[in-house]
Design a protein around this motif. Structure first.
Motif, PDB file in Angstrom:
ATOM      1  N   UNK A 125       0.833  -1.205   0.000  1.00  0.00           N
ATOM      2  CA  UNK A 125       0.000   0.000   0.000  1.00  0.00           C
ATOM      3  C   UNK A 125       0.867   1.254   0.000  1.00  0.00           C
ATOM      4  N   UNK A 126       1.929   1.245   0.790  1.00  0.00           N
ATOM      5  CA  UNK A 126       2.838   2.391   0.811  1.00  0.00           C
ATOM      6  C   UNK A 126       3.485   2.594  -0.560  1.00  0.00           C
ATOM      7  N   UNK A 127       3.903   1.494  -1.175  1.00  0.00           N
ATOM      8  CA  UNK A 127       4.521   1.557  -2.495  1.00  0.00           C
ATOM      9  C   UNK A 127       3.527   2.135  -3.506  1.00  0.00           C
ATOM     10  N   UNK A 128       2.288   1.665  -3.472  1.00  0.00           N
ATOM     11  CA  UNK A 128       1.259   2.157  -4.396  1.00  0.00           C
ATOM     12  C   UNK A 128       1.022   3.651  -4.196  1.00  0.00           C
ATOM     13  N   UNK A 129       0.990   4.087  -2.946  1.00  0.00           N
ATOM     14  CA  UNK A 129       0.795   5.509  -2.648  1.00  0.00           C
ATOM     15  C   UNK A 129       1.967   6.328  -3.165  1.00  0.00           C
ATOM     16  N   UNK A 130       3.171   5.845  -2.917  1.00  0.00           N
ATOM     17  CA  UNK A 130       4.362   6.560  -3.390  1.00  0.00           C
ATOM     18  C   UNK A 130       4.382   6.630  -4.912  1.00  0.00           C
ATOM     19  N   UNK A 131       4.022   5.532  -5.573  1.00  0.00           N
ATOM     20  CA  UNK A 131       3.999   5.523  -7.037  1.00  0.00           C
ATOM     21  C   UNK A 131       3.010   6.559  -7.569  1.00  0.00           C
ATOM     22  N   UNK A 160       7.691  10.080   2.669  1.00  0.00           N
ATOM     23  CA  UNK A 160       6.453  10.581   3.283  1.00  0.00           C
ATOM     24  C   UNK A 160       5.473   9.450   3.584  1.00  0.00           C
ATOM     25  N   UNK A 161       5.481   8.405   2.772  1.00  0.00           N
ATOM     26  CA  UNK A 161       4.557   7.290   2.994  1.00  0.00           C
ATOM     27  C   UNK A 161       5.114   6.265   3.969  1.00  0.00           C
ATOM     28  N   UNK A 162       6.363   6.460   4.403  1.00  0.00           N
ATOM     29  CA  UNK A 162       6.936   5.562   5.403  1.00  0.00           C
ATOM     30  C   UNK A 162       7.875   4.497   4.865  1.00  0.00           C
ATOM     31  N   UNK A 163       8.233   4.582   3.587  1.00  0.00           N
ATOM     32  CA  UNK A 163       9.195   3.629   3.023  1.00  0.00           C
ATOM     33  C   UNK A 163      10.569   4.266   2.940  1.00  0.00           C
TER      34      UNK A 163
END
Length: 194
Positions: A125-131, A160-163
């Motif tokens: 989910x974090x990856x998708x948000x960052x993308x 910002x998304x935590x990754x």
């Protein structure tokens, strides 16, 4: 007295039978309309692979009786009834999240010990948000290398998304070759779009 009781019982059964049949039909329709489970989506994905293979051979838009039987057999061999398969197919066609869940269910699992296998749902989910955040910057690059300001924008969106940037890059590289991870990221994107 017995004749009156038998007549009353017969009258009850005659009038109740259509109502009972309607209740049974309503129950069957409700079961068909029920949201598919992950197990049903896995069965659906397995059947769909075989159905697509048969339908690819269909010429002139109408399957032969033999092709129809082959498709019905593929569905039944998956453990679903044709009616349930059709209900799931209709639901998947109109629901992006359900479509993404079916893709996850149909994808081969990530290899044990691989980066994809280690990606949590939260990281997907974090990856998708960052993308989604960095896609605007990436489009503006049009294939060119990012300048320092653009790199900083992308790094800020990722953190910002935590990754961590290294983890983001590892997930990105792994997703290029891991169908299950791609499907999980697409599911996270579909859920975010709701």
């Amino acid at each position: 007295m017995r004749l009156l009781t038998a007549a009353a019982l017969s009258a009850f059964l005659i009038t109740a039978a259509p109502a009972l049949a309607q209740e049974a039909e309503a129950s069957a329709a409700a079961a068909s309309a029920a949201a598919p489970t992950d197990a049903e989506l896995a069965q659906f994905a397995a059947a769909m692979t075989k159905v697509k293979a048969v339908s690819a051979a269909v010429q002139n838009g109408a399957p032969t009786a033999e092709q129809q039987a082959e498709m019905a057999g593929a569905v039944q061999n998956s453990g679903l009834t044709v009616e349930r398969f059709n209900a799931i197919s209709a639901a998947v066609a109109g629901d992006g999240v359900l479509q993404a869940r079916a893709a996850v269910a149909g994808a081969a699992p990530s290899a044990p010990g691989s980066i994809g296998a280690g990606v949590t749902d939260a990281e997907a989910a974090q990856f998708a948000t960052a993308m989604a955040e960095i896609s605007g910057v990436a489009r503006a690059l049009n294939g060119a290398q990012p300048n320092a300001e653009q790199q900083a924008q992308m790094a800020a969106a990722i953190t910002k998304v935590g990754l961590e940037i290294e983890r983001f890059n590892a997930i990105s590289a792994a997703s290029a070759q891991d169908e299950h991870l791609q499907a999980r990221i697409a599911l996270a994107q579909a859920r975010q779009a709701e």
